[in-house]
Motif scaffolding. Structure first.
Motif, PDB file in Angstrom:
ATOM      1  N   CYS A 377       0.848  -1.204   0.000  1.00 40.58           N
ATOM      2  CA  CYS A 377       0.000   0.000   0.000  1.00 40.58           C
ATOM      3  C   CYS A 377       0.883   1.255   0.000  1.00 40.58           C
ATOM      4  O   CYS A 377       1.611   1.503   0.960  1.00 40.58           O
ATOM      5  N   PRO A 378       0.831   2.075  -1.037  1.00 39.52           N
ATOM      6  CA  PRO A 378       1.701   3.251  -1.099  1.00 39.52           C
ATOM      7  C   PRO A 378       1.337   4.330  -0.090  1.00 39.52           C
ATOM      8  O   PRO A 378       2.136   5.207   0.217  1.00 39.52           O
ATOM      9  N   VAL A 379       0.098   4.242   0.436  1.00 35.42           N
ATOM     10  CA  VAL A 379      -0.355   5.264   1.377  1.00 35.42           C
ATOM     11  C   VAL A 379      -0.025   4.868   2.816  1.00 35.42           C
ATOM     12  O   VAL A 379      -0.126   5.669   3.742  1.00 35.42           O
ATOM     13  N   PRO A 383      -4.880  -2.431   4.523  1.00 33.33           N
ATOM     14  CA  PRO A 383      -6.069  -2.767   3.720  1.00 33.33           C
ATOM     15  C   PRO A 383      -6.911  -3.875   4.336  1.00 33.33           C
ATOM     16  O   PRO A 383      -8.142  -3.833   4.284  1.00 33.33           O
ATOM     17  N   CYS A 420      -5.647   2.355  -5.873  1.00 32.78           N
ATOM     18  CA  CYS A 420      -4.675   1.848  -6.850  1.00 32.78           C
ATOM     19  C   CYS A 420      -4.864   0.355  -7.135  1.00 32.78           C
ATOM     20  O   CYS A 420      -4.467  -0.128  -8.188  1.00 32.78           O
ATOM     21  N   CYS A 422      -3.384  -2.172  -5.624  1.00 33.37           N
ATOM     22  CA  CYS A 422      -2.203  -3.010  -5.344  1.00 33.37           C
ATOM     23  C   CYS A 422      -2.514  -4.101  -4.322  1.00 33.37           C
ATOM     24  O   CYS A 422      -2.101  -5.253  -4.473  1.00 33.37           O
ATOM     25  N   CYS A 423      -3.256  -3.737  -3.258  1.00 37.11           N
ATOM     26  CA  CYS A 423      -3.515  -4.694  -2.179  1.00 37.11           C
ATOM     27  C   CYS A 423      -4.276  -5.908  -2.702  1.00 37.11           C
ATOM     28  O   CYS A 423      -3.965  -7.056  -2.350  1.00 37.11           O
TER      29      CYS A 423
END
Ligand code: SF4
Ligand code: SF4
Length: 445
Positions: A377-379, A383, A420, A422-423
């Motif tokens: 997770c880029p943030v 998640p 995004c 990704c998770c």
């Protein structure tokens, strides 16, 4: 040259099912075009033609209704034969005009009339961009006129960021467009820089495309722009606004330049701005990457807006076998479509069809606590925890951790998720993490 990357998370996204990026082919013109009166989030255009009317190529057929709405044009000459309405899987109702192609083309195959814009004021340039219905041709497709209006309250200075970051192989169509329409993208950048009164242009490119960046800089020199090149990493979601802004602020600090507010636009949008202002032409075509395991001959094709995706696949040789899933957009962010009659719209940069073997059918299982979703997770969110709090189902249909207090305190955190995906991609238990989180955001939880 330094390569700037966002600090944490993300994934390297490779996909062998994407088409080759070396060139595009032009698709046959559609006998029937389906032109939606709304091609982005926001309001619908008001139809100004009726069933039975004749229309010309590029003629205004739907008038934008102010903010959030934009003008819609016929992309082929012909007759309006029907008005249709359908509901997409995300619940949105789409109305469209169906045009049967007939008559002569005013633009196709004709020498293009070129207008000089050098003496036009920012106000006139903005009016032309609005009149020809230019929208962002990726993402949610906001009208560019609205983006410019929103920037009026932004402080000085303003930097135009030309976003050519290819962190997702399904952006192949935009890559091909950059190569084939490089001059139009560069000139479109100069036009919008003047329209928005931007003092600087930054070409942000994935580091693997350094040579393309050098070509853009050389072209920008023809318009006297203060331009620079910023090379980014290609880890997904580098192209996302938040992650791109992070690296640009890093660049700003390291290089000692002041970027100020950022106007971020992609190459297809900039080429459309060029066409609107210099050629007085609305958006008629979209470069689209067509691929996936079910498609016989994946390729990048230039398609008329309004072409039904069934015809787009036919243009690529059809299917090798019955597809299990058809998606408009990238596998990471795309939208599943149920109907091959759905048309290509201004923001359709990719369509793909997958065989059952590619889709997989194992159901979601219980979380095994591997922590992969947190790693990517880029943030910096958790998640799995968010998924539980908003009532994501696990195998066996149990709901867990859905207490009202927990949801209340989750609201602010949920809004930090920028979707995004990704998770969800990395979860070995196939839990629909980002889908459930984004669904909760959309419901205002
Ligand atoms: S979709 Fe949201 S929660 Fe998942 S990785 Fe992206 S930002 Fe994080
Ligand atoms: S990636 Fe999936 S299995 Fe692993 S911790 Fe996150 S939700 Fe659980």
């Amino acid at each position: 040259m330094k390569v700037y990357s966002f600090p944490r998370g993300g994934i390297f996204f490779e996909d062998t099912r994407v088409p080759d990026r070396s060139s595009s082919e032009t698709a046959y013109l559609p006998a029937l075009s389906v032109i939606p009166l709304i091609q982005h989030t926001g309001g619908r255009a008001y139809p100004i033609v009726s069933v039975g009317d004749s229309v010309r190529e590029g003629m205004l057929i739907g008038r934008g209704q102010g903010m959030g709405s934009t003008n819609i044009h016929a992309t082929v000459p012909g007759r309006v034969v029907r008005m249709v309405s359908w509901k997409s899987p995300d619940g949105l109702v789409n109305d469209a005009l169906v045009i049967r192609m007939e008559g002569r083309f005013d633009k196709l195959g004709k020498a293009e009339e070129v207008s000089s814009w050098a003496d036009l004021s920012p106000f006139v340039l903005q009016r032309l961009i609005s009149e020809f219905g230019v929208v962002e041709m990726d993402g949610i497709g906001r009208p560019v006129a609205d983006i410019l209006s929103a920037l009026r309250s932004a402080g000085d200075p303003l930097t135009l960021v030309v976003r050519c970051v290819f962190d997702d192989p399904w952006l192949a169509a935009d890559y091909v467009l950059c190569r084939e329409r490089l001059k139009a993208v560069a000139e479109g950048s100069a036009i919008i820089a003047r329209a928005a009164r931007a003092s600087r242009v930054v070409f942000a490119l994935s580091h693997r495309e350094k040579d393309l960046g050098a070509l853009f800089l050389a072209e920008a020199g023809n318009y006297g722009l203060t331009a620079s090149l910023v090379l980014t990493g290609s880890r997904y979601p580098q192209r996302n606004r938040r992650e791109l802004e992070l690296v640009l602020r890093d660049y700003e600090k390291k290089e000692g330049v002041k970027l100020g507010s950022l106007l971020i636009l992609g190459p297809a949008t900039l080429a459309a701005i060029h066409d609107a202002v210099k050629l007085k032409k609305p958006i008629l075509d979209r470069y689209v990457a067509v691929g996936g395991s079910a498609v016989k001959y994946p390729k990048v094709i230039k398609v008329r807006i309004g072409t039904r995706i069934g015809e787009v696949f036919a243009e690529c040789g059809g299917f090798v076998d019955r597809p299990k899933r058809i998606v408009i957009g990238s596998p990471l962010l795309g939208r599943t479509v149920a109907d091959l009659d759905e048309p290509v719209i201004k923001s359709s940069y990719a369509v793909f069809a997958m065989l059952e073997s590619q889709v997989g059918f194992s159901p979601p299982r219980n979380c095994i606590g591997c922590g992969e979703c947190r790693t990517v997770c880029p943030v910096g969110l958790d998640p799995e925890e968010l998924f539980k709090r908003v009532g994501g189902k696990k195998s066996g249909g149990k709901r867990s951790g859905a207490g009202g207090g927990a949801i209340g305190s989750t609201h602010g955190i949920l809004n930090e998720c920028h979707g995004c995906g990704c998770c969800e991609v990395v979860c070995p238990s196939r839990l629909p993490l980002s889908s459930v989180i984004l669904g909760a955001v959309a419901r205002g939880i």
